[in-house]
Write a protein that holds these residues in place. Structure first.
Motif, PDB file in Angstrom:
ATOM      1  N   MET A   1       0.848  -1.191   0.000  1.00 49.16           N
ATOM      2  CA  MET A   1       0.000   0.000   0.000  1.00 49.16           C
ATOM      3  C   MET A   1       0.894   1.255   0.000  1.00 49.16           C
ATOM      4  SD  MET A   1      -2.807   0.731   2.909  1.00 49.16           S
ATOM      5  CE  MET A   1      -1.577   1.410   3.996  1.00 49.16           C
ATOM      6  N   THR A   2       0.349   2.331  -0.531  1.00 52.58           N
ATOM      7  CA  THR A   2       1.034   3.616  -0.408  1.00 52.58           C
ATOM      8  C   THR A   2       0.397   4.342   0.769  1.00 52.58           C
ATOM      9  OG1 THR A   2       1.260   3.669  -2.812  1.00 52.58           O
ATOM     10  CG2 THR A   2       1.702   5.728  -1.644  1.00 52.58           C
ATOM     11  N   LEU A   3       1.236   4.819   1.677  1.00 53.09           N
ATOM     12  CA  LEU A   3       0.723   5.501   2.872  1.00 53.09           C
ATOM     13  C   LEU A   3       1.222   6.944   2.876  1.00 53.09           C
ATOM     14  CD1 LEU A   3      -0.600   5.397   5.740  1.00 53.09           C
ATOM     15  CD2 LEU A   3       1.628   4.667   6.601  1.00 53.09           C
ATOM     16  N   LEU A   4       0.285   7.845   3.090  1.00 59.10           N
ATOM     17  CA  LEU A   4       0.616   9.270   3.204  1.00 59.10           C
ATOM     18  C   LEU A   4       0.178   9.685   4.595  1.00 59.10           C
ATOM     19  CD1 LEU A   4       1.725  10.936   0.916  1.00 59.10           C
ATOM     20  CD2 LEU A   4      -0.565  11.766   0.436  1.00 59.10           C
ATOM     21  N   ILE A   5       1.093  10.190   5.385  1.00 57.89           N
ATOM     22  CA  ILE A   5       0.744  10.420   6.784  1.00 57.89           C
ATOM     23  C   ILE A   5       1.290  11.754   7.269  1.00 57.89           C
ATOM     24  CG2 ILE A   5       2.777   9.045   7.511  1.00 57.89           C
ATOM     25  CD1 ILE A   5       1.161   8.108   9.892  1.00 57.89           C
ATOM     26  N   SER A   6       0.457  12.456   8.052  1.00 60.91           N
ATOM     27  CA  SER A   6       0.960  13.675   8.675  1.00 60.91           C
ATOM     28  C   SER A   6       0.996  13.455  10.178  1.00 60.91           C
ATOM     29  CB  SER A   6       0.054  14.864   8.364  1.00 60.91           C
ATOM     30  OG  SER A   6      -1.060  14.856   9.219  1.00 60.91           O
ATOM     31  N   SER A   7       2.007  14.004  10.825  1.00 60.74           N
ATOM     32  CA  SER A   7       2.089  13.922  12.282  1.00 60.74           C
ATOM     33  C   SER A   7       3.017  15.029  12.753  1.00 60.74           C
ATOM     34  CB  SER A   7       2.638  12.564  12.699  1.00 60.74           C
ATOM     35  OG  SER A   7       2.906  12.558  14.081  1.00 60.74           O
ATOM     36  N   HIS A   8       2.773  15.492  13.973  1.00 58.79           N
ATOM     37  CA  HIS A   8       3.694  16.460  14.569  1.00 58.79           C
ATOM     38  C   HIS A   8       4.723  15.745  15.446  1.00 58.79           C
ATOM     39  CE1 HIS A   8       1.795  20.136  13.218  1.00 58.79           C
ATOM     40  NE2 HIS A   8       0.620  19.597  13.478  1.00 58.79           N
ATOM     41  N   VAL A   9       4.644  14.426  15.475  1.00 56.63           N
ATOM     42  CA  VAL A   9       5.557  13.681  16.348  1.00 56.63           C
ATOM     43  C   VAL A   9       6.675  13.066  15.503  1.00 56.63           C
ATOM     44  CG1 VAL A   9       5.717  11.831  18.068  1.00 56.63           C
ATOM     45  CG2 VAL A   9       3.623  13.207  17.892  1.00 56.63           C
ATOM     46  N   GLN A  10       7.897  13.550  15.759  1.00 58.20           N
ATOM     47  CA  GLN A  10       9.049  13.166  14.949  1.00 58.20           C
ATOM     48  C   GLN A  10       9.258  11.646  14.911  1.00 58.20           C
ATOM     49  OE1 GLN A  10      12.316  15.744  15.644  1.00 58.20           O
ATOM     50  NE2 GLN A  10      13.825  14.244  15.058  1.00 58.20           N
ATOM     51  N   SER A  11       9.135  11.003  16.084  1.00 51.03           N
ATOM     52  CA  SER A  11       9.422   9.564  16.124  1.00 51.03           C
ATOM     53  C   SER A  11       8.394   8.768  15.305  1.00 51.03           C
ATOM     54  CB  SER A  11       9.466   9.064  17.571  1.00 51.03           C
ATOM     55  OG  SER A  11       8.261   9.387  18.215  1.00 51.03           O
ATOM     56  N   ASP A  12       7.174   9.277  15.212  1.00 50.20           N
ATOM     57  CA  ASP A  12       6.166   8.577  14.407  1.00 50.20           C
ATOM     58  C   ASP A  12       6.548   8.609  12.933  1.00 50.20           C
ATOM     59  OD1 ASP A  12       4.784   8.259  16.731  1.00 50.20           O
ATOM     60  OD2 ASP A  12       3.326   9.851  16.324  1.00 50.20           O
ATOM     61  N   ILE A  13       6.937   9.784  12.493  1.00 56.01           N
ATOM     62  CA  ILE A  13       7.313   9.942  11.086  1.00 56.01           C
ATOM     63  C   ILE A  13       8.571   9.114  10.800  1.00 56.01           C
ATOM     64  CG2 ILE A  13       8.199  11.622   9.388  1.00 56.01           C
ATOM     65  CD1 ILE A  13       5.246  12.016   9.795  1.00 56.01           C
ATOM     66  N   GLU A  14       9.544   9.191  11.711  1.00 55.27           N
ATOM     67  CA  GLU A  14      10.797   8.456  11.483  1.00 55.27           C
ATOM     68  C   GLU A  14      10.585   6.953  11.481  1.00 55.27           C
ATOM     69  OE1 GLU A  14      14.043  11.702  13.093  1.00 55.27           O
ATOM     70  OE2 GLU A  14      13.340  10.160  14.456  1.00 55.27           O
ATOM     71  N   ALA A  15       9.646   6.489  12.310  1.00 54.64           N
ATOM     72  CA  ALA A  15       9.425   5.043  12.394  1.00 54.64           C
ATOM     73  C   ALA A  15       8.792   4.501  11.112  1.00 54.64           C
ATOM     74  CB  ALA A  15       8.520   4.726  13.580  1.00 54.64           C
ATOM     75  N   LEU A  16       8.004   5.326  10.436  1.00 51.76           N
ATOM     76  CA  LEU A  16       7.210   4.802   9.322  1.00 51.76           C
ATOM     77  C   LEU A  16       7.712   5.190   7.929  1.00 51.76           C
ATOM     78  CD1 LEU A  16       3.655   5.492  10.779  1.00 51.76           C
ATOM     79  CD2 LEU A  16       4.552   3.248  10.170  1.00 51.76           C
ATOM     80  N   CYS A  17       8.222   6.421   7.801  1.00 47.59           N
ATOM     81  CA  CYS A  17       8.373   6.989   6.451  1.00 47.59           C
ATOM     82  C   CYS A  17       9.776   6.873   5.898  1.00 47.59           C
ATOM     83  CB  CYS A  17       7.973   8.464   6.468  1.00 47.59           C
ATOM     84  SG  CYS A  17       6.319   8.719   7.060  1.00 47.59           S
ATOM     85  N   LYS A  18       9.846   6.669   4.591  1.00 48.80           N
ATOM     86  CA  LYS A  18      11.161   6.665   3.967  1.00 48.80           C
ATOM     87  C   LYS A  18      11.484   8.042   3.384  1.00 48.80           C
ATOM     88  CE  LYS A  18       9.609   4.502  -0.364  1.00 48.80           C
ATOM     89  NZ  LYS A  18       9.847   3.396  -1.280  1.00 48.80           N
ATOM     90  N   GLU A  19      10.464   8.803   3.112  1.00 52.42           N
ATOM     91  CA  GLU A  19      10.682  10.130   2.535  1.00 52.42           C
ATOM     92  C   GLU A  19       9.672  11.097   3.159  1.00 52.42           C
ATOM     93  OE1 GLU A  19      10.971   9.768  -1.649  1.00 52.42           O
ATOM     94  OE2 GLU A  19      11.563  11.836  -1.930  1.00 52.42           O
ATOM     95  N   VAL A  20      10.109  12.324   3.350  1.00 56.50           N
ATOM     96  CA  VAL A  20       9.234  13.290   4.019  1.00 56.50           C
ATOM     97  C   VAL A  20       9.184  14.583   3.210  1.00 56.50           C
ATOM     98  CG1 VAL A  20       8.923  14.655   6.111  1.00 56.50           C
ATOM     99  CG2 VAL A  20       9.759  12.333   6.289  1.00 56.50           C
ATOM    100  N   PHE A  21       7.975  15.099   3.032  1.00 59.62           N
ATOM    101  CA  PHE A  21       7.795  16.365   2.328  1.00 59.62           C
ATOM    102  C   PHE A  21       7.464  17.422   3.363  1.00 59.62           C
ATOM    103  CE2 PHE A  21       6.701  12.887  -0.486  1.00 59.62           C
ATOM    104  CZ  PHE A  21       7.497  13.159  -1.587  1.00 59.62           C
ATOM    105  N   VAL A  22       8.261  18.484   3.380  1.00 62.77           N
ATOM    106  CA  VAL A  22       8.053  19.534   4.380  1.00 62.77           C
ATOM    107  C   VAL A  22       7.298  20.679   3.720  1.00 62.77           C
ATOM    108  CG1 VAL A  22       9.141  21.078   6.047  1.00 62.77           C
ATOM    109  CG2 VAL A  22      10.265  18.921   5.444  1.00 62.77           C
ATOM    110  N   ILE A  23       6.126  21.013   4.297  1.00 62.93           N
ATOM    111  CA  ILE A  23       5.317  22.104   3.760  1.00 62.93           C
ATOM    112  C   ILE A  23       5.386  23.282   4.730  1.00 62.93           C
ATOM    113  CG2 ILE A  23       2.963  22.804   3.113  1.00 62.93           C
ATOM    114  CD1 ILE A  23       2.433  20.074   2.146  1.00 62.93           C
ATOM    115  N   ASP A  24       5.558  24.459   4.181  1.00 66.25           N
ATOM    116  CA  ASP A  24       5.585  25.658   5.021  1.00 66.25           C
ATOM    117  C   ASP A  24       4.811  26.756   4.295  1.00 66.25           C
ATOM    118  OD1 ASP A  24       6.360  27.139   7.254  1.00 66.25           O
ATOM    119  OD2 ASP A  24       7.983  28.076   6.130  1.00 66.25           O
ATOM    120  N   HIS A  25       3.865  27.372   5.002  1.00 64.29           N
ATOM    121  CA  HIS A  25       3.025  28.399   4.386  1.00 64.29           C
ATOM    122  C   HIS A  25       2.506  27.959   3.019  1.00 64.29           C
ATOM    123  CE1 HIS A  25       5.153  30.776   7.458  1.00 64.29           C
ATOM    124  NE2 HIS A  25       4.002  31.370   7.548  1.00 64.29           N
ATOM    125  N   GLY A  26       2.043  26.728   2.963  1.00 64.26           N
ATOM    126  CA  GLY A  26       1.413  26.221   1.742  1.00 64.26           C
ATOM    127  C   GLY A  26       2.364  25.769   0.654  1.00 64.26           C
TER     128      GLY A  26
END
Ligand SMILES: Nc1ncnc2c1ncn2[C@@H]1O[C@H](COP(=O)(O)OP(=O)(O)OP(=O)(O)O)[C@@H](O)[C@H]1O
Length: 289
Positions: A181-206
């Protein structure tokens, strides 16, 4: 499922909330969407799934334009934070009702998933009697019922207890790894993102301001080092020609993959310098909250 976004501009009352020139998310694997409050993450998820359709630009999932060919969304599951269900009705009613909107309902699959999620014994109860975590699991179950090839989760762990979060992360990992499956996930918790994701897109002011390859970051084995004498350690590092940076608070950033790591430890031991702290440095630092 692959996602392609081109020149996407979403506005609320003439205020631009999202402005993504180009973003491609490959098929398969888990990807993080992170950014400060109000960065535009939920707006992005809503646009991907036609909850918001009043935008400029184009969104394609598996090559299909989601606004013009919404059938492609049949393979997409979404869980938004604060999503509503019928509180005065039972879990079963909600599952059947929301599945009915998609045209079919597989009761056996719902039962199996409910058992896995540990909410099978409450499905006959009205949702208003559920705890926050149970309700969240019910919403997740709705999203999983149709075996989505793309699962979008907006802050899925917020408000859940530690045990449930750990179970949930392991479950998501299984879905990504075993069911491709492809998973797209948002979280404010660093360890959650690090545990799951191989790549991260950082959005700022849209806007998309950075793409972080977490797998590569982990390979560099960057660490933050704090010792009883950081000034002396810096001098030793310079003598050893050991690449490093010094943070504003005096702690040192280095890679423990450097060939001089063993030499540094010997020298520190000889000079009776002790390590106070050696922590993982993540490229995600300060980008989530
Ligand atoms: N329905 C709405 N009406 C007006 N403005 C909105 C609406 N929804 C979101 N916004 C604005 O759009 C911007 C992006 O909001 P969005 O909810 O997408 O951010 P987010 O990254 O998901 O934030 P958070 O981390 O706080 O959930 C914010 O400035 C927000 O105030």
């Amino acid at each position: 499922m692959q996602i392609e976004v081109n020149n996407l501009v979403v506005s609320y009352h003439n205020n631009i909330a999202l402005d993504l020139t180009e973003l491609t998310i490959p098929d398969g694997g888990a990807y993080g969407i992170v950014g400060h409050n109000g960065a535009g993450k939920t707006t992005f998820f809503k646009s991907l799934t036609n909850i918001i359709t009043n935008y400029a630009g184009e969104i394609k999932i598996d090559g299909q334009n989601v606004r013009e060919q919404p059938a492609v969304l049949g393979k997409v599951g979404i869980v938004l934070d604060g999503m509503s269900v019928y509180m005065g009705q039972t879990g079963w009613f909600n599952l059947e009702y929301f599945s009915g909107l998609r045209g079919n309902f597989d009761r056996n699959r719902a039962q199996e998933l409910a058992t896995e999620l540990g909410i099978n014994n409450v499905l006959n109860q009205k949702v208003k009697t559920y705890s926050y975590g149970m309700k969240k699991k019910l919403i997740l179950l709705m999203a999983l019922l149709h075996q989505p090839e793309l699962l979008i989760l907006d802050e899925p762990f917020r408000g859940l207890d530690l045990e449930t979060v750990q179970w949930f992360k392991a479950y998501l990992q299984t879905l990504v790894e075993k069911q491709e499956m492809t998973l797209l996930i948002s979280s404010h918790v660093q360890s959650d993102i690090e545990a799951l994701c191989k790549e991260v897109f950082v959005i700022d002011h849209g806007q998309l301001i950075e793409t972080i390859d977490l797998a590569a970051e982990t390979d560099k084995k960057l660490r933050i080092l704090d010792t009883t004498d950081n000034v002396r350690v810096q001098a030793i590092l310079t003598d050893l020609d050991y690449a490093h940076d010094v943070l504003a608070d005096g702690r040192i950033q280095l890679s423990i993959k450097d060939p001089n790591w063993a030499k540094l430890q010997v020298q520190m031991a000889n000079e009776q310098i002790e390590i106070n702290e050696i922590g993982v440095l993540s490229a995600l630092n300060n980008k989530l909250n």
